[in-house]
Motif scaffolding. Structure first.
Motif, PDB file in Angstrom:
ATOM      1  N   LEU A  67      29.211   4.683 -11.130  1.00 40.13           N
ATOM      2  CA  LEU A  67      30.364   5.386 -10.723  1.00 40.13           C
ATOM      3  C   LEU A  67      31.533   4.715 -11.398  1.00 40.13           C
ATOM      4  O   LEU A  67      31.855   3.619 -11.367  1.00 40.13           O
ATOM      5  CB  LEU A  67      30.562   5.348  -9.253  1.00 40.13           C
ATOM      6  CG  LEU A  67      29.231   5.505  -8.459  1.00 40.13           C
ATOM      7  CD1 LEU A  67      29.522   5.389  -7.112  1.00 40.13           C
ATOM      8  CD2 LEU A  67      28.619   6.822  -8.811  1.00 40.13           C
ATOM      9  N   LEU A 101      37.017   4.555  -5.187  1.00 43.36           N
ATOM     10  CA  LEU A 101      35.924   3.834  -5.624  1.00 43.36           C
ATOM     11  C   LEU A 101      35.824   2.467  -4.848  1.00 43.36           C
ATOM     12  O   LEU A 101      34.564   2.345  -4.332  1.00 43.36           O
ATOM     13  CB  LEU A 101      35.825   3.590  -6.923  1.00 43.36           C
ATOM     14  CG  LEU A 101      34.448   3.083  -7.516  1.00 43.36           C
ATOM     15  CD1 LEU A 101      33.143   3.918  -7.263  1.00 43.36           C
ATOM     16  CD2 LEU A 101      34.352   2.963  -8.985  1.00 43.36           C
ATOM     17  N   VAL A 158      23.560   0.752  -7.499  1.00 49.88           N
ATOM     18  CA  VAL A 158      24.776   1.299  -7.835  1.00 49.88           C
ATOM     19  C   VAL A 158      25.769   0.214  -8.617  1.00 49.88           C
ATOM     20  O   VAL A 158      25.800  -0.713  -8.245  1.00 49.88           O
ATOM     21  CB  VAL A 158      25.784   1.682  -6.744  1.00 49.88           C
ATOM     22  CG1 VAL A 158      27.078   2.376  -7.118  1.00 49.88           C
ATOM     23  CG2 VAL A 158      24.776   2.933  -5.883  1.00 49.88           C
ATOM     24  N   TRP A 184      31.593  10.191  -3.440  1.00 55.42           N
ATOM     25  CA  TRP A 184      30.883   9.119  -3.966  1.00 55.42           C
ATOM     26  C   TRP A 184      29.775   8.660  -3.234  1.00 55.42           C
ATOM     27  O   TRP A 184      28.651   8.473  -3.854  1.00 55.42           O
ATOM     28  CB  TRP A 184      31.900   7.857  -4.303  1.00 55.42           C
ATOM     29  CG  TRP A 184      32.699   8.045  -5.374  1.00 55.42           C
ATOM     30  CD1 TRP A 184      34.147   7.523  -5.465  1.00 55.42           C
ATOM     31  CD2 TRP A 184      32.276   8.289  -6.759  1.00 55.42           C
ATOM     32  NE1 TRP A 184      34.846   7.611  -6.644  1.00 55.42           N
ATOM     33  CE2 TRP A 184      33.771   8.122  -7.599  1.00 55.42           C
ATOM     34  CE3 TRP A 184      31.407   8.732  -7.450  1.00 55.42           C
ATOM     35  CZ2 TRP A 184      33.773   8.475  -8.919  1.00 55.42           C
ATOM     36  CZ3 TRP A 184      31.323   9.262  -8.753  1.00 55.42           C
ATOM     37  CH2 TRP A 184      32.571   8.834  -9.516  1.00 55.42           C
TER      38      TRP A 184
END
Length: 389
Positions: free
Chosen positions: A75, A112, A129, A379
């Motif tokens: 991400l 984020l 992640v 997210w």
């Protein structure tokens, strides 16, 4: 899947992060304070694997899930600001003269970080992640996205897919937009120096006027789009810089011009480079002048992959409902260096609504804090969609 109500508690904290970053903007690769702030927050969330100093000031942090083995997805958020004097008149306006977050990277970073805090607490997914915090998105070559890819982050952290998100003024807060395939154009830049013969402006017949020749080249370049390319294939050629004499009565020896090329078709980059050179040289030679030509490949087409686009749409629709997610937005002719990551791995970039704010790169722009829980929620939903335990 979570709805946006699950993330409103994080919004207050994310607003504090976002406004701190907005007040303290940094440029290019020198986002040292921003990177330090991000790394400290990640550590405070209980994230143990944090690698700093990637591509000078970039960060990759890993959050393993509790659901067992699985792939790693990336991400990405960008951290740098722009060399613009802020005119938003907000209480949290930039404290650094001549620098501001005019593209919303402060919001991207805060969203984020909010997702990182949530995911580090829940870990209800398989695999891992990889949180990618990137410097220098706003520079041309080499950009932060390119340098992070060249540093080997995709292989080193076993990233199998990568996703990005960018705010969009004009799209309603709480709404998302995306499309399969090209979503943003490539960016190439060119420089042309037309070399003629200078003289007195009252005696143009004794000179070879590079100003007139340059004007002919500028007009000639327009026919490369209107008469030499398929009208269904997007190509933009814009001359944006022009430098000639500094006095009314001088015909200069040379004129410097520069511009940009945007396209959604990778093959048209070769066409544009070849045809711009041929047009400039041909026009100049016909008038007794010469040209120097330089063509710079800057950013490739930002290309969303089909399966990853579908996953992004599902994650967004689970958050806000089908009607608030446009899955077939028209591609735009701006450029984004997330394209380098999408060349390295399959993935997708999505737009998140910023409401009726000033446009990106405008002195009055400000990221809309109301969008923060939607970005955090997207997210989280994306991770749980792709890596669901």
């Amino acid at each position: 899947m979570s709805t946006v109500e699950h993330f409103t508690d994080l919004q207050r904290e994310a607003i504090e992060w976002r406004r701190y970053l907005h007040q303290n903007p940094e440029l290019n690769f020198r986002v040292d304070n921003t990177a330090r702030f991000v790394a400290e927050k990640l550590a405070s969330f209980g994230i143990n694997h944090i690698e700093t100093g990637i591509a000078e000031t970039g960060i990759v942090a890993l959050i393993p899930g509790d659901g067992g083995d699985g792939p790693t997805i990336g991400l990405r958020a960008d951290m740098d600001a722009l060399p613009i004097v802020e005119a938003s008149n907000k209480p949290w306006s930039s404290r650094v003269s001549g620098k501001m977050h005019a593209c919303g990277h402060d919001g991207h970073t805060a969203m984020l970080l909010g997702a990182a805090k949530y995911l580090a607490n829940t870990r209800s997914f398989k695999g891992c992640v990889a949180l990618i915090f990137q410097p220098a998105e706003e520079v041309e070559l080499p950009s932060g996205g390119l340098k992070m890819v060249e540093s080997g982050i995709m292989d080193r952290f076993n990233i199998s897919r990568v996703f990005g998100m960018h705010n969009s003024p004009g799209i309603e807060v709480g709404h998302f937009a995306i499309c399969d395939g090209p979503i943003l154009a490539s960016q190439d830049d060119f420089d042309i120096v037309v070399k003629g013969k200078g003289g007195h402006a009252a005696s143009p017949h004794r000179a070879i006027d590079p100003v007139v020749i340059s004007a002919q080249i500028i007009l000639g370049l327009q026919t490369l789009v209107s008469r030499n390319t398929d009208p269904t294939e997007a190509l933009v050629i814009s001359v944006t810089k022009l430098k000639a004499a500094q006095a009314y009565n001088i015909i200069p020896d040379q004129v410097e011009m520069a511009g940009t090329v945007r396209t959604l078709m990778p093959g048209l980059r070769d066409f544009a480079e070849r045809q711009i050179r041929m047009a400039a040289e041909g026009i100049a030679r016909s008038a007794g002048a010469n040209v120097e030509f330089k063509y710079i490949r800057s950013v490739p087409v930002t290309f969303n992959h089909t399966q990853e686009t579908s996953l992004a749409i599902k994650a967004a629709r689970d958050l806000v409902g089908s009607s608030a997610v446009d899955g077939k937005i028209k591609a735009q002719m701006g450029a984004e260096d997330f394209a380098y990551m999408l060349e390295a791995r399959p993935g997708a970039m999505i737009y998140i609504g910023n409401g009726s704010t000033a446009g990106l790169h405008h002195p009055a722009y400000d990221f809309n804090d109301d969008a923060l829980p939607y970005g955090i929620g997207y997210w989280v939903n994306l991770v749980e969609t792709v890596l669901g335990a």
